[in-house]
Design a protein around this motif. Structure first.
Motif, PDB file in Angstrom:
ATOM      1  N   ALA A 212      42.798 -12.445 107.420  1.00  0.00           N
ATOM      2  CA  ALA A 212      42.798 -12.484 108.880  1.00  0.00           C
ATOM      3  C   ALA A 212      42.740 -11.079 109.469  1.00  0.00           C
ATOM      4  N   GLU A 213      41.993 -10.948 110.555  1.00  0.00           N
ATOM      5  CA  GLU A 213      41.944  -9.709 111.347  1.00  0.00           C
ATOM      6  C   GLU A 213      41.648  -8.481 110.484  1.00  0.00           C
ATOM      7  N   ALA A 214      40.498  -8.494 109.833  1.00  0.00           N
ATOM      8  CA  ALA A 214      40.089  -7.355 109.000  1.00  0.00           C
ATOM      9  C   ALA A 214      39.225  -6.396 109.813  1.00  0.00           C
ATOM     10  N   GLU A 215      39.439  -5.105 109.604  1.00  0.00           N
ATOM     11  CA  GLU A 215      38.614  -4.078 110.246  1.00  0.00           C
ATOM     12  C   GLU A 215      37.727  -3.437 109.191  1.00  0.00           C
ATOM     13  N   LEU A 216      36.416  -3.531 109.397  1.00  0.00           N
ATOM     14  CA  LEU A 216      35.462  -3.050 108.402  1.00  0.00           C
ATOM     15  C   LEU A 216      34.554  -1.983 108.999  1.00  0.00           C
ATOM     16  N   MET A 217      34.249  -0.989 108.153  1.00  0.00           N
ATOM     17  CA  MET A 217      33.337   0.074 108.555  1.00  0.00           C
ATOM     18  C   MET A 217      32.222   0.151 107.524  1.00  0.00           C
ATOM     19  N   GLN A 218      30.968   0.078 107.978  1.00  0.00           N
ATOM     20  CA  GLN A 218      29.844   0.119 107.042  1.00  0.00           C
ATOM     21  C   GLN A 218      29.597   1.560 106.604  1.00  0.00           C
ATOM     22  N   LEU A 219      29.534   1.749 105.283  1.00  0.00           N
ATOM     23  CA  LEU A 219      29.327   3.086 104.730  1.00  0.00           C
ATOM     24  C   LEU A 219      27.904   3.298 104.239  1.00  0.00           C
ATOM     25  N   SER A 220      27.205   2.204 103.926  1.00  0.00           N
ATOM     26  CA  SER A 220      25.832   2.346 103.440  1.00  0.00           C
ATOM     27  C   SER A 220      25.100   1.027 103.649  1.00  0.00           C
ATOM     28  N   PHE A 221      23.768   1.103 103.693  1.00  0.00           N
ATOM     29  CA  PHE A 221      22.956  -0.100 103.905  1.00  0.00           C
ATOM     30  C   PHE A 221      21.595   0.110 103.268  1.00  0.00           C
ATOM     31  N   LEU A 222      21.046  -0.966 102.697  1.00  0.00           N
ATOM     32  CA  LEU A 222      19.720  -0.883 102.078  1.00  0.00           C
ATOM     33  C   LEU A 222      19.084  -2.267 102.049  1.00  0.00           C
ATOM     34  N   SER A 223      17.800  -2.339 102.350  1.00  0.00           N
ATOM     35  CA  SER A 223      17.016  -3.561 102.180  1.00  0.00           C
ATOM     36  C   SER A 223      16.067  -3.355 101.007  1.00  0.00           C
ATOM     37  N   TYR A 224      15.937  -4.366 100.174  1.00  0.00           N
ATOM     38  CA  TYR A 224      15.049  -4.244  99.012  1.00  0.00           C
ATOM     39  C   TYR A 224      14.506  -5.621  98.645  1.00  0.00           C
ATOM     40  N   GLU A 225      13.516  -5.630  97.746  1.00  0.00           N
ATOM     41  CA  GLU A 225      12.914  -6.871  97.273  1.00  0.00           C
ATOM     42  C   GLU A 225      13.497  -7.248  95.922  1.00  0.00           C
ATOM     43  N   ASP A 226      13.938  -8.482  95.797  1.00  0.00           N
ATOM     44  CA  ASP A 226      14.384  -9.014  94.511  1.00  0.00           C
ATOM     45  C   ASP A 226      13.266  -9.932  94.018  1.00  0.00           C
ATOM     46  N   GLN A 227      12.396  -9.383  93.176  1.00  0.00           N
ATOM     47  CA  GLN A 227      11.240 -10.140  92.714  1.00  0.00           C
ATOM     48  C   GLN A 227      11.650 -11.321  91.845  1.00  0.00           C
ATOM     49  N   ALA A 228      12.728 -11.178  91.081  1.00  0.00           N
ATOM     50  CA  ALA A 228      13.157 -12.252  90.186  1.00  0.00           C
ATOM     51  C   ALA A 228      13.577 -13.496  90.977  1.00  0.00           C
ATOM     52  N   ARG A 229      14.171 -13.295  92.140  1.00  0.00           N
ATOM     53  CA  ARG A 229      14.623 -14.420  92.973  1.00  0.00           C
ATOM     54  C   ARG A 229      13.645 -14.749  94.093  1.00  0.00           C
ATOM     55  N   GLY A 230      12.640 -13.896  94.277  1.00  0.00           N
ATOM     56  CA  GLY A 230      11.680 -14.140  95.346  1.00  0.00           C
ATOM     57  C   GLY A 230      12.291 -13.994  96.716  1.00  0.00           C
ATOM     58  N   GLU A 231      13.114 -12.921  96.911  1.00  0.00           N
ATOM     59  CA  GLU A 231      13.835 -12.754  98.173  1.00  0.00           C
ATOM     60  C   GLU A 231      13.833 -11.295  98.618  1.00  0.00           C
ATOM     61  N   TYR A 232      13.872 -11.104  99.927  1.00  0.00           N
ATOM     62  CA  TYR A 232      14.263  -9.811 100.482  1.00  0.00           C
ATOM     63  C   TYR A 232      15.779  -9.840 100.591  1.00  0.00           C
TER      64      TYR A 232
END
Length: 485
Positions: free
Chosen positions: A276-296
Motif C-alpha cells: 500500500a502507498e508505495a512511492e516509486l522513482m524511475q531510474l531507467s527505461f528502454l523499449s526493445y524487440e523480443d523476437q522470440a515472443r513476437g513483442e515490443y
C-alpha cells in the motif's frame, strides 16, 4: 487534483503522434471553450473537429488516482488527441472558465460509484466463499487437470528436443534441422506452455546467428542449460500440482509465469503480493524487440523510495497489435501508487498499479536514492552470484551501487568503491540500445564521476568467468543521467 504538468500529460499519451497532435491543438487555438468545476476535479471543453459540431472532451479527477477521460470523437486511441489537448492547455496555463459539472458527467459519476460499491460487495462475498465465482471453482477441477496434463506433455516434447540436440552436437545443426526446430517450437503452442515455447524460439534465433561463433556458442550452451532447468523444474511442479489440485500456485518463484500463466491482480492480492502507498522513482527505461515472443517490450526500472527495492515494469505489445496498445515512455515524476501489485520473482520483480498520483521530483528524492545505494562491491557481487546460480533466474540482474569513482584504465572503465574494490564496465553492451553507454562517459563532468550512485546491469561473461556491468543511469545530487535510453 493531480498536478497536471506537461510531463504528466506526456505519460498519458498512447504514442508520440498523439502527444504531438494534442499539443498542436493548443497551439492552433482549437478549443472553443475551456472549463473547470469549482472543486477543480473536472476539466472539460469543446474542440474544433472535422465536422460542424465541436467534440466535447473531459478529464475527470473525481478519483484522483484513477482519472477518467472522455471524448465524443470517434477515435480509437485513448486518451484521444482532444483530451490530451485539454490537459496540455491546463498544463500550459491557458485560462479555464469556472462552470457547473455537466449533467451527463454527473450521472456517469453516480453510476461509477454504484459499480464500485457492487465490486466491493462481490469481493467481500468471495472472501467468505459465498459468491457465484467462488462456487464455480469446484467445477473447474477437470479443466485444470486437462491443462496440466497438456503442459506436462509439452515439456516432455521439449525434453526430447533438447536431448536430441545435445546428442547430435551443436556443430551438426544445419538448415534442415533448424527448420525442424522452428516447426517444433510452433507445435509447442498447442500445449499451453508459451514461456517454454519462447525459450526454444530464443535458442533457434541464437543458432541462426553467424557472427562471432565463439560468443554464439557460449550463448547456446547457456540457453540449453536454461531449457533443461525449465523442463526439470516445470515437470516436478506440474506433477505435484496434478497430484494435489488444491495446492496454491507458487507465488514466490517465476515458474508459473515461465510456464505461461498470466497473473491476475486479484490472484496477486490473494497471495499477499501487494504493497500500500508505495512511492516509486524511475531510474531507467528502454523499449526493445523480443523476437522470440513476437513483442515490443517497454521496460522501466524503478526504485521504491521507502525501502530501496528495485522493481521493473514491462508492457508487452505484440507486433500484430502494437498500434492498438499504449506505448510506454520515460517517466520523470514520482509515482505514488495506491496499491502496488508485485509479481512473483526475487531480484527486480515486476510490478503494476491501477491507481496512482504523480508529484514533481525534487533534489531530496535524488538524495534518498543515493542513500539507498549499496556501498560495498564485494557484498553486491556475492548477491549477484547467488542470483545467477539458478539457471531460471533473471540472467542480468540490476543493482544500485554507490561508487567512489569511475576511472579509465587504458581503453577500459572501472567502478571503484570507497574501499578501493573495482568492478569492470563491460566493453560491449549487455542490453542493445541505439548508442553504447560507455561511449557517453567521456562527455560527463568530473563531478558526475565521483561519489555518486549508478544503476547497473550485471552479466556473467562465460568466456572470462568474471562479472561485469553495463551502466544504465547515474544518480547525482541534482539529477538522473540516463545512459541507456
Amino acid at each position: 487534483m493531480t498536478s497536471i504538468t506537461e510531463a504528466y500529460v506526456d505519460s498519458l499519451a498512447p504514442n508520440a503522434a498523439a502527444m504531438k497532435n494534442g499539443r498542436d491543438l493548443v497551439k492552433k487555438n482549437s478549443f472553443a471553450a475551456l472549463r473547470v468545476t469549482e472543486d477543480e476535479t473536472l476539466l472539460f471543453g469543446e474542440c474544433k473537429g472535422s465536422g460542424k459540431d465541436p467534440y466535447r472532451c473531459s478529464a475527470d479527477f473525481n478519483q484522483e488516482s484513477a482519472p477518467v477521460f472522455r471524448c465524443s470523437c470517434p477515435s480509437r486511441q485513448f486518451p484521444c488527441k482532444h483530451t490530451l489537448g485539454l490537459l496540455y492547455a491546463h498544463a500550459l496555463g491557458k485560462p479555464f472558465e469556472k462552470a457547473e459539472i455537466p449533467q451527463d458527467i454527473a450521472e456517469k459519476r453516480e453510476k461509477a460509484e454504484k459499480r464500485e460499491e457492487k465490486k466491493k460487495e462481490t469481493a467481500a462475498l468471495e472472501t467468505e466463499g459465498d459468491s457465484p465465482k467462488a462456487k464455480r471453482k469446484g467445477t473447474s477441477k477437470s479443466a485444470f487437470l486437462k491443462k496440466r496434463n497438456a503442459q506436462l506433455e509439452g515439456l516432455n516434447l521439449l525434453e526430447k528436443l533438447v536431448l536430441q540436440l545435445v546428442q547430435t552436437g551443436l556443430g551438426g545443426v544445419d538448415a534442415k534441422s533448424l527448420k525442424l526446430l522452428e516447426d517444433q517450437a510452433k507445435e509447442l503452442g498447442n500445449y499451453y506452455v508459451p514461456g517454454a515455447q519462447a525459450e526454444l524460439r530464443e535458442l533457434v534465433l541464437i543458432l541462426k546467428e553467424e557472427t562471432d561463433q565463439e560468443a554464439v556458442y557460449s550463448r547456446m550452451i547457456e540457453q540449453i542449460i536454461r531449457l533443461q532447468a525449465l523442463v526439470k523444474k516445470g515437470k516436478a511442479y506440474l506433477e505435484q500440482r496434478s497430484a494435489e489440485p488444491e495446492l496454491p500456485m507458487d507465488s514466490v518463484t517465476t515458474i508459473e509465469e515461465q510456464l505461461g500463466h498470466a497473473w491476475q491482480l486479484a490472484e496477486l492480492r490473494e497471495a499477499g503480493r501487494t504493497k500500500a502507498e508505495a512511492e516509486l522513482m524511475q531510474l531507467s527505461f528502454l523499449s526493445y524487440e523480443d523476437q522470440a515472443r513476437g513483442e515490443y517490450v517497454d521496460t522501466g526500472w524503478w526504485i521504491d523510495l521507502q525501502d530501496g527495492v528495485l522493481y521493473t515494469t514491462r508492457t508487452m505489445r505484440p507486433f500484430r497489435a502494437a498500434k492498438y496498445i499504449k506505448e510506454e515512455d520515460t517517466v520523470q515524476e514520482i509515482i505514488q501508487a495506491e496499491e502496488l501489485f508485485i509479481y512473483p520473482g526475487e531480484t527486480n520483480p515486476r510490478v503494476r498499479w491501477e491507481k496512482a498520483r504523480f508529484r514533481e521530483r525534487s533534489g531530496h528524492d535524488c538524495d534518498a536514492v543515493k542513500a539507498l545505494a549499496a556501498d560495498s562491491f564485494p557484498e553486491v557481487i556475492k548477491r549477484v552470484k547467488n542470483d545467477i546460480k539458478n539457471p531460471l533466474a533473471e540472467k542480468n540482474p540490476v543493482y544500485l551501487l554507490a561508487y567512489h569513482s569511475i576511472e579509465r584504465i587504458g581503453d577500459s572503465y572501472v567502478f571503484r568503491d570507497a574501499q578501493g574494490k573495482q568492478l569492470p564496465v563491460s566493453e560491449r553492451d549487455i542490453v542493445m540500445a541505439p548508442q553504447q553507454a560507455r561511449n557517453l562517459l567521456p562527455l560527463l563532468k568530473e563531478e558526475d564521476l565521483r561519489d555518486q550512485a549508478a544503476l547497473v546491469m550485471f552479466r556473467h561473461d562465460l568466456d572470462s568467468g568474471r562479472l561485469e556491468v553495463q551502466i544504465m543511469s547515474l544518480i547525482t545530487d541534482r539529477r538522473i543521467i540516463r545512459l541507456l535510453y
